[in-house]
Design a protein around this motif. Structure first.
Motif, PDB file in Angstrom:
ATOM      1  N   LEU A  78     -55.341  25.296   0.764  1.00 46.80           N
ATOM      2  CA  LEU A  78     -54.156  24.801   0.062  1.00 46.80           C
ATOM      3  C   LEU A  78     -54.496  24.171  -1.286  1.00 46.80           C
ATOM      4  O   LEU A  78     -53.617  24.002  -2.138  1.00 46.80           O
ATOM      5  N   LEU A  79     -55.764  23.835  -1.489  1.00 46.99           N
ATOM      6  CA  LEU A  79     -56.187  23.273  -2.770  1.00 46.99           C
ATOM      7  C   LEU A  79     -56.586  24.341  -3.777  1.00 46.99           C
ATOM      8  O   LEU A  79     -56.802  24.041  -4.957  1.00 46.99           O
ATOM      9  N   GLN A  80     -56.677  25.589  -3.316  1.00 45.64           N
ATOM     10  CA  GLN A  80     -57.118  26.668  -4.191  1.00 45.64           C
ATOM     11  C   GLN A  80     -55.964  27.184  -5.043  1.00 45.64           C
ATOM     12  O   GLN A  80     -54.834  27.299  -4.571  1.00 45.64           O
ATOM     13  N   GLU A  81     -56.273  27.479  -6.278  1.00 47.82           N
ATOM     14  CA  GLU A  81     -55.297  28.095  -7.168  1.00 47.82           C
ATOM     15  C   GLU A  81     -55.495  29.608  -7.150  1.00 47.82           C
ATOM     16  O   GLU A  81     -56.576  30.099  -7.464  1.00 47.82           O
ATOM     17  N   VAL A  82     -54.457  30.315  -6.756  1.00 45.59           N
ATOM     18  CA  VAL A  82     -54.494  31.783  -6.748  1.00 45.59           C
ATOM     19  C   VAL A  82     -53.504  32.261  -7.803  1.00 45.59           C
ATOM     20  O   VAL A  82     -52.289  32.200  -7.595  1.00 45.59           O
ATOM     21  N   PRO A  83     -54.000  32.707  -8.975  1.00 39.01           N
ATOM     22  CA  PRO A  83     -53.105  33.090 -10.078  1.00 39.01           C
ATOM     23  C   PRO A  83     -52.092  34.161  -9.665  1.00 39.01           C
ATOM     24  O   PRO A  83     -52.400  35.074  -8.901  1.00 39.01           O
ATOM     25  N   ASP A  84     -50.865  33.999 -10.163  1.00 39.62           N
ATOM     26  CA  ASP A  84     -49.772  34.972  -9.966  1.00 39.62           C
ATOM     27  C   ASP A  84     -49.232  34.997  -8.545  1.00 39.62           C
ATOM     28  O   ASP A  84     -48.449  35.880  -8.202  1.00 39.62           O
ATOM     29  N   PHE A  85     -49.646  34.053  -7.704  1.00 43.83           N
ATOM     30  CA  PHE A  85     -49.129  33.989  -6.335  1.00 43.83           C
ATOM     31  C   PHE A  85     -48.502  32.621  -6.080  1.00 43.83           C
ATOM     32  O   PHE A  85     -49.021  31.596  -6.528  1.00 43.83           O
ATOM     33  N   GLU A  86     -47.384  32.627  -5.363  1.00 47.49           N
ATOM     34  CA  GLU A  86     -46.776  31.382  -4.889  1.00 47.49           C
ATOM     35  C   GLU A  86     -47.262  31.101  -3.477  1.00 47.49           C
ATOM     36  O   GLU A  86     -47.682  32.013  -2.759  1.00 47.49           O
ATOM     37  N   THR A  87     -47.199  29.832  -3.073  1.00 48.90           N
ATOM     38  CA  THR A  87     -47.729  29.411  -1.780  1.00 48.90           C
ATOM     39  C   THR A  87     -46.622  28.839  -0.908  1.00 48.90           C
ATOM     40  O   THR A  87     -45.731  28.136  -1.390  1.00 48.90           O
ATOM     41  N   LYS A  88     -46.702  29.157   0.377  1.00 50.25           N
ATOM     42  CA  LYS A  88     -45.755  28.611   1.356  1.00 50.25           C
ATOM     43  C   LYS A  88     -46.539  28.293   2.627  1.00 50.25           C
ATOM     44  O   LYS A  88     -47.403  29.064   3.041  1.00 50.25           O
ATOM     45  N   VAL A  89     -46.231  27.156   3.264  1.00 49.14           N
ATOM     46  CA  VAL A  89     -46.944  26.756   4.471  1.00 49.14           C
ATOM     47  C   VAL A  89     -45.937  26.220   5.480  1.00 49.14           C
ATOM     48  O   VAL A  89     -44.940  25.601   5.105  1.00 49.14           O
ATOM     49  N   ASN A  90     -46.170  26.480   6.784  1.00 45.75           N
ATOM     50  CA  ASN A  90     -45.243  25.974   7.803  1.00 45.75           C
ATOM     51  C   ASN A  90     -45.560  24.512   8.128  1.00 45.75           C
ATOM     52  O   ASN A  90     -46.552  23.934   7.653  1.00 45.75           O
ATOM     53  N   GLU A  91     -44.747  23.901   8.969  1.00 47.40           N
ATOM     54  CA  GLU A  91     -44.829  22.457   9.197  1.00 47.40           C
ATOM     55  C   GLU A  91     -46.137  22.017   9.847  1.00 47.40           C
ATOM     56  O   GLU A  91     -46.675  20.958   9.530  1.00 47.40           O
ATOM     57  N   ASP A  92     -46.660  22.811  10.773  1.00 45.36           N
ATOM     58  CA  ASP A  92     -47.872  22.395  11.480  1.00 45.36           C
ATOM     59  C   ASP A  92     -49.143  22.998  10.873  1.00 45.36           C
ATOM     60  O   ASP A  92     -50.221  22.932  11.472  1.00 45.36           O
ATOM     61  N   TYR A  93     -49.028  23.594   9.689  1.00 44.67           N
ATOM     62  CA  TYR A  93     -50.178  24.127   8.951  1.00 44.67           C
ATOM     63  C   TYR A  93     -50.927  25.220   9.711  1.00 44.67           C
ATOM     64  O   TYR A  93     -52.120  25.412   9.538  1.00 44.67           O
ATOM     65  N   THR A  94     -50.224  25.950  10.554  1.00 42.27           N
ATOM     66  CA  THR A  94     -50.873  27.059  11.264  1.00 42.27           C
ATOM     67  C   THR A  94     -50.665  28.393  10.547  1.00 42.27           C
ATOM     68  O   THR A  94     -51.299  29.386  10.900  1.00 42.27           O
ATOM     69  N   GLU A  95     -49.776  28.422   9.536  1.00 38.06           N
ATOM     70  CA  GLU A  95     -49.550  29.641   8.760  1.00 38.06           C
ATOM     71  C   GLU A  95     -49.452  29.294   7.282  1.00 38.06           C
ATOM     72  O   GLU A  95     -48.713  28.390   6.893  1.00 38.06           O
ATOM     73  N   ILE A  96     -50.217  30.013   6.478  1.00 39.62           N
ATOM     74  CA  ILE A  96     -50.174  29.853   5.024  1.00 39.62           C
ATOM     75  C   ILE A  96     -49.873  31.214   4.414  1.00 39.62           C
ATOM     76  O   ILE A  96     -50.504  32.208   4.788  1.00 39.62           O
ATOM     77  N   HIS A  97     -48.916  31.251   3.495  1.00 42.86           N
ATOM     78  CA  HIS A  97     -48.553  32.509   2.826  1.00 42.86           C
ATOM     79  C   HIS A  97     -48.789  32.384   1.329  1.00 42.86           C
ATOM     80  O   HIS A  97     -48.411  31.393   0.704  1.00 42.86           O
ATOM     81  N   PHE A  98     -49.419  33.406   0.759  1.00 45.08           N
ATOM     82  CA  PHE A  98     -49.440  33.608  -0.683  1.00 45.08           C
ATOM     83  C   PHE A  98     -48.622  34.866  -0.945  1.00 45.08           C
ATOM     84  O   PHE A  98     -48.853  35.894  -0.307  1.00 45.08           O
ATOM     85  N   TYR A  99     -47.685  34.803  -1.880  1.00 47.51           N
ATOM     86  CA  TYR A  99     -46.812  35.964  -2.060  1.00 47.51           C
ATOM     87  C   TYR A  99     -46.390  36.110  -3.520  1.00 47.51           C
ATOM     88  O   TYR A  99     -46.322  35.152  -4.290  1.00 47.51           O
TER      89      TYR A  99
END
Length: 372
Positions: A14-35
């Motif tokens: 979650l601290l990483q910057e991935v250019p051109d991608f947005e980040t989404k994470v669920n409440e319990d931090y078991t799923e992270i999405h870059f899209y």
């Protein structure tokens, strides 16, 4: 420590910057999405510290990258994440569906192909179209996903389907061709791709007809190229040859550690696996593997010994085309001799040859087979 490493790894991602991608994470931090508009990257944290990476091309709906591994060291996990982010930059760079528009000479379809390319660019569709005459069809069609036949050669549809068995071959309706109705063509292609995908998802494995006694659970891995990716399909079978686990890893490159990760995951689910078989590209001679594009696959020691020492299980490594020939031979009882020829588009060819119920290996598993 694996529990702690997994938590730290999720926070680190979650601290990483991935250019051109947005980040989404669920409440319990078991799923992270870059899209973004090209891709959906999903990172899932499962029980037993099993982590999944999945990259889906949102334009084609295809999964282009998939792997899973159990957390052991942060260094290994970070390395895999960096491989993923490097691959993410290239998703959507090139069209994923290549269409060949074919008529008697190629002249009347050239303009239509140009209009289709203009429309696909305008509509941000993953299609690229080229035109060809029928005389060249069977020389060039292997580089395309969909073949469209103009109305004047629609009578050749059955013949084209018979020769191009793994391709989608469609007749362009006369009214669509006459109006250059690009939208109707794209709808036809999209529907046909969806039907083919559903059919491939429903394929039933060939039964094994040979009377082979299996007393324990077996893990089988098959490594093969498909376009620009390497796939590792793997299954766990029980003693009755029923499939207990069926999964696949998809990566642009595969190395020895990836194979070990798969074996570790399979054994985590089924600790009583007692035998491992691996089908891989390359020349396998007395347990040594050479002439393969897999990173770290060619070791100074016998690869069978390396893996046997790690897992303390009997391990068999064989050439992928030989494995395919034996697999098909085992599924039928009509012929005692057969030849399976494999010619991928961007890799070397291979042959698996069985004569009088015996697989021919050739000298050093390389030469001498062609005489048969």
């Amino acid at each position: 420590l694996s529990d702690i490493y997994t938590i730290l790894f999720a926070k680190w991602i979650l601290l990483q910057e991935v250019p051109d991608f947005e980040t989404k994470v669920n409440e319990d931090y078991t799923e992270i999405h870059f899209y973004n508009k090209h891709a959906d990257i999903e990172i899932v944290f499962n029980p037993l510290n099993i982590i999944e990476f999945k990259a889906t091309n949102t334009q084609s709906g295809e999964i282009e990258y998939y792997l899973h591994f159990q957390m052991k060291t942060l260094n290994h996990a970070i390395k895999l994440f960096k491989e993923l982010t490097h691959y993410m930059k290239h998703i959507g760079d090139t069209p994923t569906v290549k269409i060949l528009l074919c008529c008697s000479g190629g002249l009347t379809t050239s303009y239509f192909a140009m209009k289709m390319n203009e429309a696909s660019k305008l509509m941000s569709l993953p299609y690229v179209t080229e035109a060809s005459g029928y005389n060249n069809l069977y020389y060039v069609a292997q580089d395309y996903d969909v073949v469209l036949l103009a109305p004047q050669i629609s009578y050749l549809h059955a013949k084209a389907c018979d020769i191009l068995k793994d391709k989608i071959v469609l007749n362009v309706p006369p009214e669509v061709f006459a109006k250059y109705d690009v939208k109707a063509i794209f709808t036809l292609v999209k529907d046909s791709l969806e039907i083919k995908k559903n059919q491939s998802d429903q394929k039933i494995p060939l039964p094994v007809m040979l009377d082979v006694e299996i007393k324990h659970k077996t893990l089988a891995l098959s490594i093969f190229r498909n376009k620009q990716s390497i796939h590792v399909a793997y299954r766990v079978y029980d003693k009755n040859q029923e499939i207990l686990l069926n999964n696949e890893v998809i990566k642009p490159t595969v190395n020895l550690q990836d194979i070990c990760d798969i074996i570790d995951i399979a054994r985590l689910h089924y600790p009583r696996i007692r035998y491992i078989g691996i089908a891989t590209p390359g020349i396998i001679d007395d347990g040594y593997v050479s002439s393969t594009s897999l990173v770290g696959w060619e070791t100074p020691e016998r690869l069978e010994d390396v893996l046997t020492e790690r897992y303390h299980l009997p391990i068999c490594i064989c050439n992928d085309v030989n494995a395919a020939a034996v697999g098909y031979y085992s599924s039928q009882d009509k012929v005692s001799s057969l030849a399976f020829l494999f010619q991928p588009i961007h890799a070397g060819s291979g042959a698996g040859i069985i004569v009088d119920n015996c697989l021919l290996h050739g000298m050093h598993n390389l030469v001498g087979e062609v005489q048969f």
